[in-house]
Scaffold this motif. Sequence first.
Motif, PDB file in Angstrom:
ATOM      1  N   GLU A 328       0.825  -1.198   0.000  1.00  0.00           N
ATOM      2  CA  GLU A 328       0.000   0.000   0.000  1.00  0.00           C
ATOM      3  C   GLU A 328       0.863   1.252   0.000  1.00  0.00           C
ATOM      4  OE1 GLU A 328      -2.424  -0.644   3.408  1.00  0.00           O
ATOM      5  OE2 GLU A 328      -4.008  -1.697   2.285  1.00  0.00           O
ATOM      6  N   GLY A 329       1.996   1.200   0.716  1.00  0.00           N
ATOM      7  CA  GLY A 329       2.906   2.325   0.723  1.00  0.00           C
ATOM      8  C   GLY A 329       3.509   2.569  -0.651  1.00  0.00           C
ATOM      9  N   TRP A 330       3.805   1.489  -1.376  1.00  0.00           N
ATOM     10  CA  TRP A 330       4.330   1.648  -2.728  1.00  0.00           C
ATOM     11  C   TRP A 330       3.296   2.337  -3.620  1.00  0.00           C
ATOM     12  CZ3 TRP A 330       2.640   0.080  -7.506  1.00  0.00           C
ATOM     13  CH2 TRP A 330       3.543   0.251  -8.569  1.00  0.00           C
ATOM     14  N   ARG A 331       2.061   1.929  -3.508  1.00  0.00           N
ATOM     15  CA  ARG A 331       1.024   2.483  -4.388  1.00  0.00           C
ATOM     16  C   ARG A 331       0.717   3.935  -4.078  1.00  0.00           C
ATOM     17  NH1 ARG A 331      -4.270  -0.871  -4.775  1.00  0.00           N
ATOM     18  NH2 ARG A 331      -4.205  -0.673  -2.519  1.00  0.00           N
ATOM     19  N   THR A 332       0.710   4.302  -2.801  1.00  0.00           N
ATOM     20  CA  THR A 332       0.223   5.630  -2.418  1.00  0.00           C
ATOM     21  C   THR A 332       1.320   6.655  -2.179  1.00  0.00           C
ATOM     22  OG1 THR A 332       0.187   4.987  -0.089  1.00  0.00           O
ATOM     23  CG2 THR A 332      -1.823   4.628  -1.365  1.00  0.00           C
ATOM     24  N   LYS A 333       2.538   6.195  -1.878  1.00  0.00           N
ATOM     25  CA  LYS A 333       3.577   7.155  -1.491  1.00  0.00           C
ATOM     26  C   LYS A 333       4.822   7.067  -2.368  1.00  0.00           C
ATOM     27  CE  LYS A 333       2.067   7.196   3.339  1.00  0.00           C
ATOM     28  NZ  LYS A 333       2.447   6.915   4.739  1.00  0.00           N
ATOM     29  N   LEU A 334       5.492   5.891  -2.343  1.00  0.00           N
ATOM     30  CA  LEU A 334       6.779   5.793  -3.013  1.00  0.00           C
ATOM     31  C   LEU A 334       6.687   6.086  -4.501  1.00  0.00           C
ATOM     32  CD1 LEU A 334       8.360   2.665  -1.300  1.00  0.00           C
ATOM     33  CD2 LEU A 334       8.874   5.067  -0.900  1.00  0.00           C
ATOM     34  N   ALA A 335       5.624   5.586  -5.139  1.00  0.00           N
ATOM     35  CA  ALA A 335       5.528   5.743  -6.584  1.00  0.00           C
ATOM     36  C   ALA A 335       5.296   7.186  -7.002  1.00  0.00           C
ATOM     37  CB  ALA A 335       4.396   4.869  -7.123  1.00  0.00           C
ATOM     38  N   SER A 336       4.862   8.034  -6.074  1.00  0.00           N
ATOM     39  CA  SER A 336       4.553   9.420  -6.419  1.00  0.00           C
ATOM     40  C   SER A 336       5.704  10.379  -6.111  1.00  0.00           C
ATOM     41  CB  SER A 336       3.307   9.875  -5.659  1.00  0.00           C
ATOM     42  OG  SER A 336       3.547   9.869  -4.268  1.00  0.00           O
ATOM     43  N   LYS A 337       6.782   9.873  -5.479  1.00  0.00           N
ATOM     44  CA  LYS A 337       7.885  10.759  -5.121  1.00  0.00           C
ATOM     45  C   LYS A 337       8.714  11.120  -6.350  1.00  0.00           C
ATOM     46  CE  LYS A 337       8.525   9.527  -0.268  1.00  0.00           C
ATOM     47  NZ  LYS A 337       9.472   9.042   0.736  1.00  0.00           N
ATOM     48  N   LYS A 338       9.231  12.329  -6.354  1.00  0.00           N
ATOM     49  CA  LYS A 338      10.031  12.787  -7.480  1.00  0.00           C
ATOM     50  C   LYS A 338      11.366  12.047  -7.570  1.00  0.00           C
ATOM     51  CE  LYS A 338       8.065  17.438  -7.633  1.00  0.00           C
ATOM     52  NZ  LYS A 338       8.349  18.898  -7.547  1.00  0.00           N
ATOM     53  N   ASN A 339      11.905  11.646  -6.415  1.00  0.00           N
ATOM     54  CA  ASN A 339      13.182  10.941  -6.425  1.00  0.00           C
ATOM     55  C   ASN A 339      12.995   9.426  -6.467  1.00  0.00           C
ATOM     56  OD1 ASN A 339      12.125  10.591  -3.910  1.00  0.00           O
ATOM     57  ND2 ASN A 339      14.009  11.041  -2.780  1.00  0.00           N
ATOM     58  N   TYR A 340      11.892   8.993  -7.018  1.00  0.00           N
ATOM     59  CA  TYR A 340      11.571   7.575  -7.144  1.00  0.00           C
ATOM     60  C   TYR A 340      12.662   6.876  -7.959  1.00  0.00           C
ATOM     61  CZ  TYR A 340       8.835   3.439  -8.456  1.00  0.00           C
ATOM     62  OH  TYR A 340       8.390   2.157  -8.649  1.00  0.00           O
ATOM     63  N   LYS A 341      13.248   5.817  -7.412  1.00  0.00           N
ATOM     64  CA  LYS A 341      14.436   5.206  -8.001  1.00  0.00           C
ATOM     65  C   LYS A 341      14.169   3.921  -8.780  1.00  0.00           C
ATOM     66  CE  LYS A 341      17.437   8.198  -6.493  1.00  0.00           C
ATOM     67  NZ  LYS A 341      18.195   9.036  -7.440  1.00  0.00           N
ATOM     68  N   GLY A 342      12.952   3.659  -9.118  1.00  0.00           N
ATOM     69  CA  GLY A 342      12.696   2.453  -9.888  1.00  0.00           C
ATOM     70  C   GLY A 342      12.253   1.276  -9.058  1.00  0.00           C
ATOM     71  N   ARG A 343      11.750   1.540  -7.872  1.00  0.00           N
ATOM     72  CA  ARG A 343      11.217   0.449  -7.058  1.00  0.00           C
ATOM     73  C   ARG A 343      10.020  -0.169  -7.761  1.00  0.00           C
ATOM     74  NH1 ARG A 343      12.570   1.138  -1.583  1.00  0.00           N
ATOM     75  NH2 ARG A 343      14.797   1.554  -1.526  1.00  0.00           N
ATOM     76  N   THR A 344       9.818  -1.449  -7.515  1.00  0.00           N
ATOM     77  CA  THR A 344       8.639  -2.137  -8.028  1.00  0.00           C
ATOM     78  C   THR A 344       7.800  -2.577  -6.839  1.00  0.00           C
ATOM     79  OG1 THR A 344       9.585  -4.355  -7.986  1.00  0.00           O
ATOM     80  CG2 THR A 344      10.062  -3.000  -9.932  1.00  0.00           C
ATOM     81  N   PRO A 345       6.541  -2.949  -7.071  1.00  0.00           N
ATOM     82  CA  PRO A 345       5.720  -3.409  -5.939  1.00  0.00           C
ATOM     83  C   PRO A 345       6.370  -4.550  -5.161  1.00  0.00           C
ATOM     84  CG  PRO A 345       4.352  -3.054  -7.872  1.00  0.00           C
ATOM     85  CD  PRO A 345       5.768  -2.882  -8.319  1.00  0.00           C
TER      86      PRO A 345
END
Length: 375
Positions: A328-345
């Motif tokens: 849920e954190g990936w969907r709502t927070k990490l994926a929307s960050k500008k410094n997102y580094k290519g994390r996957t679910p």
Amino acid sequence: MVGRVKDPVRTHRAKLKSIPGATPPGGSFASGARVHIASKRIASGKKVSGVGMVHTPWYPEGVGCDMVNLDSEVADFFKFMTLTPHEISTKMELRTSLQSVISTILPNATVKLIGSFAYGTMLPTSTPDFVLEATPPDQIPHILDALTDRGFTPTKESQSPETTTLHLVFPDGRARLIIDTRPVSPLRRIATIVNKWLGEYPEAKPIICLLRHVLGQCKYVGCEGGLTGYLITLLVIPCCRDVRLESDKQGLPVSPGAVLLRVLTRLGKSFDPTTMAVDPASPSFVPKPHPDPLSILDPLDPTINTARTCTNFVHVRIQISYILSALEGWRTKLASKKNYKGRTPLSSIMSHIPLWPRQKELQNRAKERDTMRAS
């Protein structure tokens, strides 16, 4: 899920409290709970033409961040973890070796497949299970002697009036042999039932594979007091039925991501193991008839709790809650960050380190096939 955490597994409560999002919704971690944290270097964040690229064992060549979602990644991870023809052949050779030994004692006996190998949900690192039915009790010592003479090093794991379970070591692997004195082993009947369920709910296979791997990294599968692949299968099937019914009403195909989230939500939040049990034959959740920490009705005999050995389910459930929170954190927070580094679910819930050797092995096998074709 946060990055820059050195250890993939942490058990210290003080350290867990300092990690945002690590505490599962509605509660705190129990003392001694093993909680898996994805490793420090999860996925590279290289950019090609301004698009972030993901590199994981199941995406070794890289894939654009905008192309990754939970549905596709669950399917791709399952494809990556599915046994290759070479791996299937290697494990079947173990059966052939067993059969050659057993035939010297019981010429008409047949070594048969059971467990996840028979279901098609076996992980590459799992030990295949075989059963020998209708074995005369007075022949079991002779079978043990014959296996020892062939260098298979049989070790008794358990014994009951009807069965003797042996752990065997081969030059090319390991196996488990259940010697059953009954004409038809209940394990083979179970294999038939499970294959029927998985035929009805094929979307369950990727979820079973994923949960076995993720919970296995945390030492909650195949360990004393933990789950088994069979129990995970029985827990997943009722959730697949719920998602299937909802999808059919909406006229939509079943989504792998929706099934995974339903399983995690049901087992990590809404399922109360103190009052509820799993009835895989329905499949549904029913009032609990057994006092054990986890109650799953045996498909062959509902009066028996097939999960009675899972005494550590409270910690398993905490880990499942954590997995749900991380996704849920990936969907709502990490994926929307500008410094997102290519994390996957899935990168948010598992370590890549144990999987890179498999990717290398698959690549080597592919090169060998190409070389053989070229010659």
